[in-house]
Scaffold this active site. Structure first.
Site, PDB file in Angstrom:
ATOM      1  N   GLY A 152       0.787  -1.286  -0.040  1.00 35.69           N
ATOM      2  CA  GLY A 152       0.095  -0.410  -0.283  1.00 35.69           C
ATOM      3  C   GLY A 152       0.747   1.477  -0.129  1.00 35.69           C
ATOM      4  CG  MET A 164      -0.142  -7.943  -7.083  1.00 36.31           C
ATOM      5  SD  MET A 164       0.185  -7.282  -8.527  1.00 36.31           S
ATOM      6  CE  MET A 164       1.641  -7.754  -8.720  1.00 36.31           C
ATOM      7  CG  LEU A 219      -6.376  -9.999 -15.845  1.00 41.58           C
ATOM      8  CD1 LEU A 219      -6.074 -10.894 -16.732  1.00 41.58           C
ATOM      9  CD2 LEU A 219      -5.254  -8.558 -16.133  1.00 41.58           C
ATOM     10  CG  HIS A 256       2.855  -1.991 -14.959  1.00 41.68           C
ATOM     11  ND1 HIS A 256       3.149  -3.486 -14.404  1.00 41.68           N
ATOM     12  CD2 HIS A 256       4.380  -2.562 -15.605  1.00 41.68           C
ATOM     13  CE1 HIS A 256       3.236  -4.023 -14.733  1.00 41.68           C
ATOM     14  NE2 HIS A 256       4.516  -3.736 -16.022  1.00 41.68           N
TER      15      HIS A 256
HETATM   16  C1  GAR Z   1       3.575  -1.620  -7.149  1.00 45.97           C
HETATM   17  O1  GAR Z   1       4.965  -1.120  -7.776  1.00 45.97           O
HETATM   18  C2  GAR Z   1       2.466  -1.272  -8.886  1.00 45.97           C
HETATM   19  O2  GAR Z   1       3.128  -0.461  -9.541  1.00 45.97           O
HETATM   20  C3  GAR Z   1       2.697  -2.480  -8.577  1.00 45.97           C
HETATM   21  O3  GAR Z   1       2.550  -4.010  -7.393  1.00 45.97           O
HETATM   22  C4  GAR Z   1       3.172  -2.226  -6.333  1.00 45.97           C
HETATM   23  C5  GAR Z   1       2.683  -2.284  -5.392  1.00 45.97           C
HETATM   24  O4  GAR Z   1       3.164  -1.527  -4.584  1.00 45.97           O
HETATM   25  N1  GAR Z   1       1.250  -3.646  -9.583  1.00 45.97           N
HETATM   26  C6  GAR Z   1       1.511  -4.328 -10.885  1.00 45.97           C
HETATM   27  O5  GAR Z   1       2.634  -4.988 -10.821  1.00 45.97           O
HETATM   28  C7  GAR Z   1       0.076  -4.439 -11.783  1.00 45.97           C
HETATM   29  N2  GAR Z   1       0.304  -5.217 -12.531  1.00 45.97           N
HETATM   30  P1  GAR Z   1       2.313  -1.020  -3.412  1.00 45.97           P
HETATM   31  O6  GAR Z   1       1.206  -1.747  -2.591  1.00 45.97           O
HETATM   32  O7  GAR Z   1       3.424  -0.440  -2.475  1.00 45.97           O
HETATM   33  O8  GAR Z   1       1.507   0.270  -3.615  1.00 45.97           O
END
Ligand code: GAR
Length: 191
Positions: free
Chosen positions: A11, A90, A92, A109
């Site tokens: 988050g 994570m 679709l 992303h």
């Molecule tokens: C982020 O880096 C986001 O870009 C990635 O998950 C991470 C979540 O981090 N999303 C993906 O890879 C989607 N394909 P967070 O929970 O610290 O915000």
């Protein structure tokens, strides 16, 4: 604009959105709901600390995506959500949410799309030996990280880069770009 954030992980992007609202870098936007498919995700505590309502579910408890997305849609409708931000969600999205929020869902992303879609985009970039990767914010469609690109930031991969240092650089860019895009959209869209 009332937004729901969908997240499965720690988050940090969710926190960056909240911080941008509190510091008025984002105006006229309210986070009215966090949706998470991982009932133990760290992001949930962040929402509770800020007294933001949380809807969690386990996909395995439902017969299929349509059924759990109908439950999510019900929550979104009750809270009059205008716009959805996927921040580390994570999964679709299926037709139920895509049709109800057509053109009103964005995702962040950690790569320069269309390169390195799906999981562990940062690891994929390191494994490939590219010298530049980055961050993309895009509209969401039925594909995996395939919707129209809204904005991107490049991040250089240095010769001595490690996974940890690259994650830090990517996240710094995400935490700037995602709130910027939300602010731009909020100032253009009318609800
Ligand atoms: C982020 O880096 C986001 O870009 C990635 O998950 C991470 C979540 O981090 N999303 C993906 O890879 C989607 N394909 P967070 O929970 O610290 O915000």
């Amino acid at each position: 604009m009332k937004i729901a954030v969908f997240a499965s992980g720690t988050g940090s992007n969710f926190a960056a959105i909240l911080e941008s609202i509190q510091s008025k870098k984002i105006m006229n936007v309210e986070v009215v709901l966090l949706v998470s498919d991982r009932p133990k995700a760290l992001v949930i505590q962040k929402a509770r600390d800020e007294r933001i309502p949380v809807f969690t579910f386990k996909a395995n408890d439902f017969p299929n995506k349509q059924v759990y997305e109908e439950e999510i849609l019900n929550e979104l409708t009750q809270r009059e959500v205008d716009f959805i931000v996927l921040a580390g969600y994570m999964r679709l999205l299926g037709p139920v949410l895509l049709q109800a929020y057509d053109g009103k869902i964005i995702n962040v992303h950690p790569s320069l799309l269309p390169a390195f879609t799906g999981k562990d985009a940062i690891g994929q970039a390191l494994d490939c030996g590219v010298k530049v990767t980055g961050v993309t914010v895009h509209y969401v469609d039925e594909g995996m990280d395939t919707g129209p690109i809204i904005d991107q930031r490049a991040v250089t991969i240095d010769p001595d880069e490690t996974r940890e240092t690259l994650i830090k650089k990517i996240q710094e860019q995400e935490h700037r770009l995602l709130p910027e895009v939300i602010q731009n959209l909020a100032s253009r869209l009318t609800f």
